[in-house]
Design a protein around this motif. Sequence first.
Motif, PDB file in Angstrom:
ATOM      1  N   TRP A   1       0.831  -1.211   0.000  1.00  0.00           N
ATOM      2  CA  TRP A   1       0.000   0.000   0.000  1.00  0.00           C
ATOM      3  C   TRP A   1       0.867   1.264   0.000  1.00  0.00           C
ATOM      4  N   PHE A   2       2.053   1.183   0.618  1.00  0.00           N
ATOM      5  CA  PHE A   2       2.911   2.356   0.733  1.00  0.00           C
ATOM      6  C   PHE A   2       4.051   2.339  -0.284  1.00  0.00           C
ATOM      7  N   SER A   3       3.905   1.592  -1.310  1.00  0.00           N
ATOM      8  CA  SER A   3       4.943   1.512  -2.338  1.00  0.00           C
ATOM      9  C   SER A   3       4.378   1.907  -3.686  1.00  0.00           C
ATOM     10  N   THR A   4       5.196   2.588  -4.485  1.00  0.00           N
ATOM     11  CA  THR A   4       4.742   2.941  -5.827  1.00  0.00           C
ATOM     12  C   THR A   4       4.668   1.717  -6.716  1.00  0.00           C
ATOM     13  N   HIS A   5       5.379   0.653  -6.345  1.00  0.00           N
ATOM     14  CA  HIS A   5       5.312  -0.602  -7.086  1.00  0.00           C
ATOM     15  C   HIS A   5       4.521  -1.622  -6.265  1.00  0.00           C
ATOM     16  N   PRO A   6       3.746  -2.456  -6.926  1.00  0.00           N
ATOM     17  CA  PRO A   6       3.082  -3.538  -6.193  1.00  0.00           C
ATOM     18  C   PRO A   6       4.114  -4.513  -5.641  1.00  0.00           C
ATOM     19  N   ALA A   7       3.712  -5.300  -4.674  1.00  0.00           N
ATOM     20  CA  ALA A   7       4.591  -6.348  -4.170  1.00  0.00           C
ATOM     21  C   ALA A   7       4.939  -7.302  -5.301  1.00  0.00           C
ATOM     22  N   THR A   8       6.173  -7.779  -5.311  1.00  0.00           N
ATOM     23  CA  THR A   8       6.631  -8.639  -6.399  1.00  0.00           C
ATOM     24  C   THR A   8       5.756  -9.878  -6.536  1.00  0.00           C
ATOM     25  N   ALA A   9       5.339 -10.459  -5.413  1.00  0.00           N
ATOM     26  CA  ALA A   9       4.484 -11.654  -5.464  1.00  0.00           C
ATOM     27  C   ALA A   9       3.172 -11.363  -6.186  1.00  0.00           C
TER      28      ALA A   9
END
Length: 270
Positions: free
Chosen positions: A234-242
């Motif tokens: 939620w706090f990243s500009t990229h989604p989680a890698t998984a």
Amino acid sequence: MEWGDPKFDESKNPNISHDAYQFGEIRALLGYFLLTVVVVVLLVEAIVWSLPHTISLQRERNWFSFVQTHFDEHKNFQKDEKLQKLANQLAPHMGLPENSITVYYNLDDTPNAFATFGGNIVMYRGLLSRLPNEESVATVLAHEMAHIKHRDPLRAMSRNLLYSMVAAMFGNDTQIQMLANMEGLRYSRELEYAADAAALDATQKHYGNTQGAHDLFAVLTQIEQEYGGNRIAWFSTHPATADRVQQIQQRALQLNYQQHQNVHENLWRK
């Protein structure tokens, strides 16, 4: 002469409660505020959505020519013929005009790559040197090219600027700036999913399989663990890698994309 009952303003009657009137005023103010927010959001999104249709990539390239000049003059950025050739080969598969992409090779060991204004892409040695084959390199490159095709740098900049202007109108002490930032993060993650899908399509067309994407995300998973493990998406500009892996796997299955061993050597490995 006609006679009628005199009208009396009940709000001035001291014998009854005025809470109902106050509640009605508060409800009306909230309604106007929510309507204003909805109108502003729709207006901003309409402007951002229209940018690729009103501003050509060539015009953007002319506006931001200083970006390329900066890269050309910086010793850490180099033009790489092999990367440029690969980009030129991928471009027709992605519906990009000829000579619309310029690729730079950055000598830094940071595992990174990014697309910026005017069709410029930077690929870092720290990422390319860890990828097992050309197909995985092409997936990274196609992902950044997709950002250029979708005009994501221009749209993101315009979107952030517009929302910041709206937030400034309400004052920095309000929660609107925070909400705008959180919405910007959600928007950024949507752009990443779209770029992943476009890269998957391009590598399937170019190589006849999508194993490069799976090899890439295996490396990204290792890098993510090295840099602190799983992040809060939620706090990243990229989604989680998984989550990104799940998305490309579903797309590959739906479109019946092939997946088999890659055969092209990574020329940028250490």
